[in-house]
Design a protein around this motif. Structure first.
Motif, PDB file in Angstrom:
ATOM      1  N   GLN A 103     123.144 -46.661  36.751  1.00  0.00           N
ATOM      2  CA  GLN A 103     122.616 -45.414  37.290  1.00  0.00           C
ATOM      3  C   GLN A 103     122.837 -44.267  36.309  1.00  0.00           C
ATOM      4  N   GLU A 104     124.053 -44.212  35.700  1.00  0.00           N
ATOM      5  CA  GLU A 104     124.337 -43.169  34.715  1.00  0.00           C
ATOM      6  C   GLU A 104     123.410 -43.291  33.507  1.00  0.00           C
ATOM      7  N   LEU A 105     123.182 -44.552  33.065  1.00  0.00           N
ATOM      8  CA  LEU A 105     122.272 -44.756  31.926  1.00  0.00           C
ATOM      9  C   LEU A 105     120.851 -44.306  32.264  1.00  0.00           C
ATOM     10  N   ARG A 106     120.433 -44.585  33.487  1.00  0.00           N
ATOM     11  CA  ARG A 106     119.085 -44.149  33.892  1.00  0.00           C
ATOM     12  C   ARG A 106     118.992 -42.623  33.897  1.00  0.00           C
ATOM     13  N   GLU A 107     120.063 -41.989  34.394  1.00  0.00           N
ATOM     14  CA  GLU A 107     120.067 -40.523  34.392  1.00  0.00           C
ATOM     15  C   GLU A 107     120.045 -39.980  32.973  1.00  0.00           C
ATOM     16  N   LEU A 108     120.851 -40.618  32.068  1.00  0.00           N
ATOM     17  CA  LEU A 108     120.847 -40.181  30.670  1.00  0.00           C
ATOM     18  C   LEU A 108     119.484 -40.415  30.022  1.00  0.00           C
ATOM     19  N   GLU A 109     118.856 -41.544  30.363  1.00  0.00           N
ATOM     20  CA  GLU A 109     117.538 -41.843  29.820  1.00  0.00           C
ATOM     21  C   GLU A 109     116.514 -40.806  30.283  1.00  0.00           C
ATOM     22  N   ALA A 110     116.614 -40.435  31.571  1.00  0.00           N
ATOM     23  CA  ALA A 110     115.699 -39.420  32.094  1.00  0.00           C
ATOM     24  C   ALA A 110     115.937 -38.082  31.393  1.00  0.00           C
ATOM     25  N   GLU A 111     117.224 -37.731  31.173  1.00  0.00           N
ATOM     26  CA  GLU A 111     117.546 -36.480  30.483  1.00  0.00           C
ATOM     27  C   GLU A 111     117.035 -36.517  29.052  1.00  0.00           C
ATOM     28  N   LEU A 112     117.234 -37.658  28.380  1.00  0.00           N
ATOM     29  CA  LEU A 112     116.761 -37.806  27.001  1.00  0.00           C
ATOM     30  C   LEU A 112     115.236 -37.683  26.943  1.00  0.00           C
ATOM     31  N   HIS A 113     114.572 -38.322  27.896  1.00  0.00           N
ATOM     32  CA  HIS A 113     113.111 -38.255  27.943  1.00  0.00           C
ATOM     33  C   HIS A 113     112.652 -36.797  28.142  1.00  0.00           C
ATOM     34  N   ARG A 114     113.361 -36.086  29.035  1.00  0.00           N
ATOM     35  CA  ARG A 114     113.023 -34.681  29.277  1.00  0.00           C
ATOM     36  C   ARG A 114     113.221 -33.857  28.008  1.00  0.00           C
ATOM     37  N   GLN A 115     114.356 -34.115  27.302  1.00  0.00           N
ATOM     38  CA  GLN A 115     114.626 -33.371  26.070  1.00  0.00           C
ATOM     39  C   GLN A 115     113.606 -33.716  24.985  1.00  0.00           C
ATOM     40  N   GLU A 116     113.191 -34.992  24.911  1.00  0.00           N
ATOM     41  CA  GLU A 116     112.174 -35.387  23.936  1.00  0.00           C
ATOM     42  C   GLU A 116     110.859 -34.661  24.208  1.00  0.00           C
ATOM     43  N   GLN A 117     110.522 -34.529  25.497  1.00  0.00           N
ATOM     44  CA  GLN A 117     109.295 -33.821  25.844  1.00  0.00           C
ATOM     45  C   GLN A 117     109.387 -32.355  25.428  1.00  0.00           C
ATOM     46  N   GLU A 118     110.589 -31.774  25.647  1.00  0.00           N
ATOM     47  CA  GLU A 118     110.765 -30.383  25.236  1.00  0.00           C
ATOM     48  C   GLU A 118     110.639 -30.242  23.723  1.00  0.00           C
ATOM     49  N   VAL A 119     111.241 -31.197  22.976  1.00  0.00           N
ATOM     50  CA  VAL A 119     111.160 -31.156  21.514  1.00  0.00           C
ATOM     51  C   VAL A 119     109.719 -31.341  21.067  1.00  0.00           C
ATOM     52  N   ASP A 120     109.001 -32.276  21.723  1.00  0.00           N
ATOM     53  CA  ASP A 120     107.596 -32.492  21.376  1.00  0.00           C
ATOM     54  C   ASP A 120     106.785 -31.219  21.597  1.00  0.00           C
ATOM     55  N   GLU A 121     107.068 -30.546  22.713  1.00  0.00           N
ATOM     56  CA  GLU A 121     106.338 -29.302  22.995  1.00  0.00           C
ATOM     57  C   GLU A 121     106.665 -28.243  21.955  1.00  0.00           C
ATOM     58  N   ASP A 122     107.965 -28.186  21.546  1.00  0.00           N
ATOM     59  CA  ASP A 122     108.367 -27.192  20.544  1.00  0.00           C
ATOM     60  C   ASP A 122     107.769 -27.515  19.181  1.00  0.00           C
ATOM     61  N   THR A 123     107.758 -28.783  18.800  1.00  0.00           N
ATOM     62  CA  THR A 123     107.310 -29.144  17.449  1.00  0.00           C
ATOM     63  C   THR A 123     105.801 -29.131  17.309  1.00  0.00           C
ATOM     64  N   THR A 124     105.072 -29.270  18.400  1.00  0.00           N
ATOM     65  CA  THR A 124     103.611 -29.241  18.272  1.00  0.00           C
ATOM     66  C   THR A 124     103.149 -27.891  17.755  1.00  0.00           C
ATOM     67  N   VAL A 125     103.873 -26.856  18.093  1.00  0.00           N
ATOM     68  CA  VAL A 125     103.514 -25.533  17.600  1.00  0.00           C
ATOM     69  C   VAL A 125     104.074 -25.326  16.200  1.00  0.00           C
ATOM     70  N   ALA A 126     105.294 -25.812  15.928  1.00  0.00           N
ATOM     71  CA  ALA A 126     105.979 -25.523  14.667  1.00  0.00           C
ATOM     72  C   ALA A 126     105.503 -26.404  13.520  1.00  0.00           C
ATOM     73  N   ILE A 127     105.013 -27.566  13.796  1.00  0.00           N
ATOM     74  CA  ILE A 127     104.672 -28.484  12.705  1.00  0.00           C
ATOM     75  C   ILE A 127     103.589 -27.932  11.780  1.00  0.00           C
ATOM     76  N   PRO A 128     102.501 -27.411  12.255  1.00  0.00           N
ATOM     77  CA  PRO A 128     101.497 -26.915  11.308  1.00  0.00           C
ATOM     78  C   PRO A 128     102.064 -25.845  10.385  1.00  0.00           C
ATOM     79  N   SER A 129     102.875 -24.961  10.944  1.00  0.00           N
ATOM     80  CA  SER A 129     103.411 -23.910  10.077  1.00  0.00           C
ATOM     81  C   SER A 129     104.456 -24.488   9.128  1.00  0.00           C
ATOM     82  N   ALA A 130     105.251 -25.471   9.569  1.00  0.00           N
ATOM     83  CA  ALA A 130     106.256 -26.090   8.693  1.00  0.00           C
ATOM     84  C   ALA A 130     105.570 -26.855   7.576  1.00  0.00           C
TER      85      ALA A 130
END
Length: 197
Positions: A109-136
């Motif tokens: 259960q803890e691993l599933r929660e961590l996986e869900a948190e990681l997935h959420r953080q990956e989505q946030e990073v993806d959203e952040d990098t989609t804007v930053a990548i062209p300029s980088a």
């Protein structure tokens, strides 16, 4: 008992005959009767002894059967104790397995929660990098165009390594940042950039 009474009667009859001085024929008849009674008594005694032997043999058989039954009961009791001990061990193992299973379930259960948190953080990073990548990418390309330095990203940490493609000759760059100051490295790299555009 009846045979002994008969013998006693015959003996008393013989005595009375002898005392009364009666005829010899009567005496012979009584003696014959006496012999018959003795024969019957011997037969009964032999039959009784045979019955006693049979009873003793039957008692011995029953006693042996009882001993065998006691031995089987003892063995059954021992086997029952062993089975109870095995059942107790199996119950203890089952309890331990249940506890381990509960712990594994909690960890899952803890691993599933961590996986869900990681997935959420990956989505946030993806959203952040989609804007930053062209300029980088643009900045990196602009820097490469202006500095004409191709970096070696696979070098060991603490080493600044690459090739500067200057106006006339390509020049390797190999600087140890543990021995040189950041200011020196920065000044050196900026000194490579051609200022005549």
């Amino acid at each position: 008992m009846a045979a002994f009474r008969d013998i006693e009667e015959v003996s008393q009859g013989l005595l009375s005959l002898l005392g009364a001085n009666r005829a010899a024929a009567l005496q012979r008849r009584l003696l014959g009767r006496h012999e018959q009674l003795l024969d019957r008594l011997l037969e009964k005694q032999e039959a009784g002894e045979q019955q006693v032997r049979e009873i003793l043999a039957a008692e011995q058989k029953v006693a042996q059967s009882l001993l065998d039954a006691k031995e089987r009961t003892h063995q059954g009791g021992t086997e029952l104790q062993q089975l109870e001990a095995e059942l107790h061990r199996a119950a203890a193992e089952d309890g331990q397995l249940q506890a381990d299973l509960l712990q594994l379930s909690q960890q899952l259960q803890e691993l599933r929660e961590l996986e869900a948190e990681l997935h959420r953080q990956e989505q946030e990073v993806d959203e952040d990098t989609t804007v930053a990548i062209p300029s980088a990418v643009y900045v990196a390309q602009l820097y490469r165009q202006s500095s004409k330095i191709e970096w070696d990203y696979e070098c060991e940490p603490g080493v600044v390594k690459g090739i500067h493609y200057g106006p006339s000759v390509a020049q390797p760059i190999h600087l140890d940042s543990t021995q040189l100051s950041k200011k020196f490295i920065s000044d050196y790299l900026w000194g490579l950039v051609d200022t005549s555009w």
